[in-house]
Write an enzyme that holds these catalytic residues in place. Structure first.
Site, PDB file in Angstrom:
ATOM      1  N   GLY A 383       0.826  -1.197   0.000  1.00 25.14           N
ATOM      2  CA  GLY A 383       0.000   0.000   0.000  1.00 25.14           C
ATOM      3  C   GLY A 383       0.860   1.246   0.000  1.00 25.14           C
ATOM      4  O   GLY A 383       2.082   1.187   0.166  1.00 25.14           O
ATOM      5  N   GLY A 386       2.357   5.482   4.743  1.00 25.16           N
ATOM      6  CA  GLY A 386       1.555   6.092   5.792  1.00 25.16           C
ATOM      7  C   GLY A 386       0.197   5.479   6.028  1.00 25.16           C
ATOM      8  O   GLY A 386      -0.623   6.067   6.748  1.00 25.16           O
ATOM      9  N   VAL A 387      -0.084   4.288   5.463  1.00 20.24           N
ATOM     10  CA  VAL A 387      -1.412   3.691   5.672  1.00 20.24           C
ATOM     11  C   VAL A 387      -1.414   2.726   6.855  1.00 20.24           C
ATOM     12  O   VAL A 387      -2.463   2.164   7.180  1.00 20.24           O
ATOM     13  CB  VAL A 387      -1.919   2.968   4.408  1.00 20.24           C
ATOM     14  CG1 VAL A 387      -2.135   3.943   3.281  1.00 20.24           C
ATOM     15  CG2 VAL A 387      -0.963   1.862   3.974  1.00 20.24           C
ATOM     16  N   GLY A 388      -0.267   2.505   7.485  1.00 22.82           N
ATOM     17  CA  GLY A 388      -0.244   1.684   8.700  1.00 22.82           C
ATOM     18  C   GLY A 388       0.242   0.270   8.501  1.00 22.82           C
ATOM     19  O   GLY A 388      -0.133  -0.624   9.264  1.00 22.82           O
ATOM     20  N   THR A 390       3.381  -1.054   8.837  1.00 20.26           N
ATOM     21  CA  THR A 390       4.274  -1.491   9.922  1.00 20.26           C
ATOM     22  C   THR A 390       3.519  -1.665  11.229  1.00 20.26           C
ATOM     23  O   THR A 390       3.730  -2.649  11.961  1.00 20.26           O
ATOM     24  CB  THR A 390       5.411  -0.469  10.099  1.00 20.26           C
ATOM     25  OG1 THR A 390       6.088  -0.300   8.851  1.00 20.26           O
ATOM     26  CG2 THR A 390       6.412  -0.952  11.143  1.00 20.26           C
ATOM     27  N   SER A 706      -4.377   2.248 -18.482  1.00 21.83           N
ATOM     28  CA  SER A 706      -5.782   2.377 -18.074  1.00 21.83           C
ATOM     29  C   SER A 706      -6.409   3.667 -18.571  1.00 21.83           C
ATOM     30  O   SER A 706      -7.430   4.083 -18.049  1.00 21.83           O
ATOM     31  CB  SER A 706      -5.897   2.295 -16.553  1.00 21.83           C
ATOM     32  OG  SER A 706      -5.202   3.351 -15.949  1.00 21.83           O
ATOM     33  N   LYS A 749      -8.968   4.230  -7.163  1.00 20.88           N
ATOM     34  CA  LYS A 749      -9.609   5.108  -8.133  1.00 20.88           C
ATOM     35  C   LYS A 749     -10.997   5.542  -7.662  1.00 20.88           C
ATOM     36  O   LYS A 749     -11.419   6.679  -7.902  1.00 20.88           O
ATOM     37  CB  LYS A 749      -9.688   4.406  -9.493  1.00 20.88           C
ATOM     38  CG  LYS A 749      -8.308   4.201 -10.119  1.00 20.88           C
ATOM     39  CD  LYS A 749      -8.370   3.434 -11.426  1.00 20.88           C
ATOM     40  CE  LYS A 749      -6.963   3.288 -12.023  1.00 20.88           C
ATOM     41  NZ  LYS A 749      -6.956   2.536 -13.283  1.00 20.88           N
TER      42      LYS A 749
END
Length: 801
Positions: A383, A386-388, A390, A706, A749
């Site tokens: 991901g 900063g999405v967590g 770790t 895309s 998206k």
């Protein structure tokens, strides 16, 4: 001696008049033309016997030419710059002529001989022949000087300095004896040359002495060099004495310590160091369950260790090896907790949202409960930053009750960091995995491998390939580190890798991992995360008490939308920290009442917004909003098309597009050209127009498969002069036959579309299953269409007409 070997020389010999009737050997007459041999780094002085070895073919030809002459003389000249190649421009003007007294070896590739230097000369004319240098010279003969008081004083000063040198460094006495055997200390000219050659002065300084034909001036220069040499010799003697004193003191301390050890051992006050080490290793082994091969290795090393003396170089190598063998957690396991409800509570406590990720992890733990263990599982959390990722790894370890250890693979370029160094190297150590096992203290920890997509490769090996054995459940049960060289069981370790993207992970390595995607957070989730975790944490870290700072809901939403729009929450956390620092400054300056941050206050605390509202261009023919995926999350991608009347067809793309997007634009152009009639345009439209397709934000590189349907829609909108329907976003790859192919990043998206305020979305038909798996709060309020062929896209974008 025959008469033809002797000739009478009554004329001047190159400026040196001979007395009438003087008999001179023909072989002793110095020729006016001599071969020149460049030397470095110091010049030669007259009246010296020099051994020489040459391997330059040009210089060897010059030596052969000299040997064929009667005088057998060559000139030695110092080069000006030792770093530059030999050549006429790199030679000093003054050198020394010498006579070959003994040829030891003369071949085509090398020559060795003894040379007796005679007189100084000055180069009059220099030329080259067959690569060798030859010079016409004028000699500066040393004349017999009447020793006046001034010269005598200089000579005595030089002799006195030489005596001091001999006292400081006796090695000089041998050279002085050799000089006295050939010359006299009463000859000032020869004395000056000898003293200069004795010093360790720089070659260019000695060249100045050689070029000084005035004997008094030469003695003055040599005396200066001798004084410098004396200072250097005195300093060298002082340093040598200090080192000797230090060594003797260390030896004395060593002997005293050894005596003290022996006394303590006799009195039973302490055990010998080696004995205590062996007892320590044996005590550790009682608590471990080593495999058979490791037990044999430990037994062999202990037997060898008992025979080694502490002064032996191998002593420390064996000791360190035994230390590592006995400190690893062989057979030590922590008890796993397979409580699914507890695991869900831990995950909900530490993370908001990410329900699909939490469901996958709780399923993973449930399987472990049914099976009895979770060996053979390698998770890969993928991901944006900063999405967590770790922190989820830490939560998994907490939920299972296992110890946790994390290390980063980012930028790792040495294979030895994975599999260790061999013990033959100085400073050898095991690899990162065995070091992690030592730190974790159990044989079944949770090991987090951060940034697995950023492993490097170099001449030191490929760490990604070395990871294959570690992460393969079929092999890691007997992982063999180069340092230990015995199998260690890693099969009970739960490996969790993190990555920002999968493209850079080698396929064989990716095949061994189970991928779990973390797509990022929408506005509502970020606000909830900030309220639950980030704001309380920031207040605590900045010394603020509960209630001193309050951020209103509209202000928090504005922070997320204007300053922290990325997929993760790291930038949001930094903005909240900045706000708290400003607040702490106010309280430290004497403020007492609480601070309530509203939307209008954000400019004072955070400055101008970093992000502006994503402007969607609507009602303009030729402009269509596409949806894109980036490593930072999802984004909208407007595509513009325009046409200029032209005598011939043409097509141009701008916007720093990658190869794949350029191909997509060309496919869209060809598809629209082939189906002009279907969309109500004249068949010769492209024959009379030059088409320009542009993707704004030209400074940002863009690539990916895309944008085909978006480009084709922009071209048709331009041709028809009709804008697409409002609040429309689309994504999908187009083929020449009009099929719409699936794309990736549906969740990212969709998040980008919601953030930009789009209400109608078009996805490929094959992505329907991906959209259906999205949480309801993401799908709410969206009108989503799935296209199998481009005609489906056109129908939605332009209506049935």
């Amino acid at each position: 001696m025959s008469e033809k070997d002797i000739e009478v020389v009554e004329a001047e010999i190159n400026g040196k008049p001979s007395q009438p009737g003087t008999l001179v050997l023909a072989s002793e007459v110095l020729p006016l033309g001599v071969p020149i041999i460049p030397i470095r780094p110091r010049p030669a002085f007259p009246n010296m016997l020099i051994p020489m070895a040459l391997d330059d073919p040009n210089q060897i030809r010059a030596i052969k030419h000299a040997m064929e002459s009667q005088a057998q003389a060559i000139g030695l000249v110092l080069v000006k710059d030792p770093e530059k190649p030999d050549g006429p421009d790199n030679l000093h003007a003054v050198g020394v002529v010498g006579k070959i007294v003994k040829m030891i070896h003369l071949g085509d590739d090398n020559a060795q001989f003894l040379l007796n230097t005679l007189e100084r000369f000055k180069i009059v004319e220099l030329h080259q022949s067959d690569g060798a240098s030859y010079a016409t010279v004028s000699y500066q003969y040393g004349t017999e000087l009447s020793v006046n008081p001034e010269l005598k004083a200089y000579s005595m000063a030089v002799v006195s300095a030489l005596k001091e040198l001999v006292q400081i460094n006796p090695l000089y006495s041998e050279e002085i004896k050799m000089f006295l055997g050939r010359s006299s200390l009463e000859d000032p000219s020869k004395l000056a040359d000898f003293a200069a050659s004795l010093t360790s002065a720089d070659g260019q300084e000695l060249q100045q002495v050689l070029e000084s034909f005035d004997v008094r001036k030469r003695l003055d220069m040599v005396l200066t060099l001798l004084k410098k040499e004396l200072e250097v010799s005195r300093l060298q003697t002082k340093i040598t004495k200090q080192i000797e004193e230090k060594i003797s003191r260390q030896q004395r301390e060593f002997f005293l310590r050894e005596q003290l050890k022996a006394i303590k051992k006799e009195l039973g006050l302490e055990k010998e160091g080696k004995t205590s080490e062996i007892e320590k290793f044996e005590q550790r082994l009682k608590e471990l369950k080593l495999n058979d091969e490791a037990q044999r290795a430990v037994a062999d090393e202990l037997d060898k260790f008992r025979l080694l003396e502490p002064s032996s170089p191998e002593y420390h190598v064996t000791r360190n090896y035994l230390d590592w063998l006995t400190i690893l957690p062989w057979g030590k396991y922590s008890k796993d907790s397979y409580n699914v409800e507890k695991a869900r509570k831990v995950l909900d406590r530490d993370h908001h949202g990410l329900n699909d990720v939490k469901d996958r992890i709780t399923e993973f733990i449930a399987v472990g409960k049914m099976k009895g263990d979770i060996s053979g599982s390698i998770l890969c959390l993928v991901g944006p930053p900063g999405v967590g990722k770790t922190s989820i790894g830490k939560s998994i370890a907490d939920a299972l009750g296992r110890s946790f250890f994390r290390f980063s693979l980012g930028g790792m370029r040495d294979e030895a960091e994975i599999k260790g160094h061999r013990r033959t190297y100085i400073g050898a150590m095991p690899g990162k995995f065995l070091q992690a096992m030592k730190s974790a203290g159990t044989a079944n920890p949770v090991l987090m491998l951060d940034e697995i997509d950023k492993i490097g490769a170099s001449f030191q090996g490929d760490p990604a390939s070395a990871l294959l054995e570690v992460l393969d459940p079929e092999q890691n049960g007997s992982f063999r580190d180069h340092y230990l060289d015995v199998p260690f069981d890693l099969s009970n370790v739960l490996f969790i890798a993190t990555a920002n993207q999968l493209d850079t992970i080698p396929a064989p390595l990716l095949d061994r991992m189970e991928v779990i995607r973390l797509s990022g957070y929408v506005l509502e989730e970020k606000m909830e995360i900030a309220k639950r975790y980030l704001i309380p944490k920031a207040m605590k870290n900045h010394g603020l008490k509960h209630g001193q700072v309050t951020i209103r809901k509209d202000a928090l939403a504005a922070i997320v939308d204007g300053w922290a729009r990325e997929a993760g929450v790291r930038t949001l956390e930094n903005r909240i920290k900045k706000l708290m620092r400003k607040a702490a400054m106010e309280f430290a300056s004497g403020r007492t009442e609480a601070i309530v941050v509203s939307k209008k206050d954000l400019h004072d605390y955070l400055g101008q917004p970093v992000f502006t509202t994503e402007e969607i261009f609507e009602g303009v023919p030729g402009v269509v909003t596409g949806l894109a995926w980036t490593s930072m999350g999802g984004a909208t991608l407007p595509i513009e098309a325009t046409a200029m009347a032209s005598k011939g067809k043409g097509f141009r793309q701008t916007g720093q597009l990658g190869n794949v997007m350029i191909e997509s634009s060309e496919i869209a152009y060809s598809f629209v050209m082939a189906h002009l009639k279907s969309y109500g345009a004249p068949a010769d439209y492209f024959d009379n127009h030059f088409v320009h397709l542009h993707v704004p934000a030209g400074a940002t590189p863009k690539d990916g498969p895309s944008a085909g349907v978006t480009m084709a829609t922009a071209l048709i909108s331009m041709i028809k002069g009709k804008p697409v329907r409002k609040k429309l976003g689309m994504t999908g790859e187009l083929t020449l036959t009009g099929r719409v192919l699936p794309i990736g990043g549906v969740k990212e998206k969709t998040i980008a579309a919601r953030r930009a305020g789009l209400k109608v979305l078009i996805f490929p038909e094959a992505n329907k299953k991906d959209f259906d798996e999205l949480p309801d709060y993401l799908k709410e309020g969206l009108e989503v269409h799935f296209a199998k062929e481009y005609k489906d896209v056109a129908k939605i974008a332009f209506g049935k007409a």
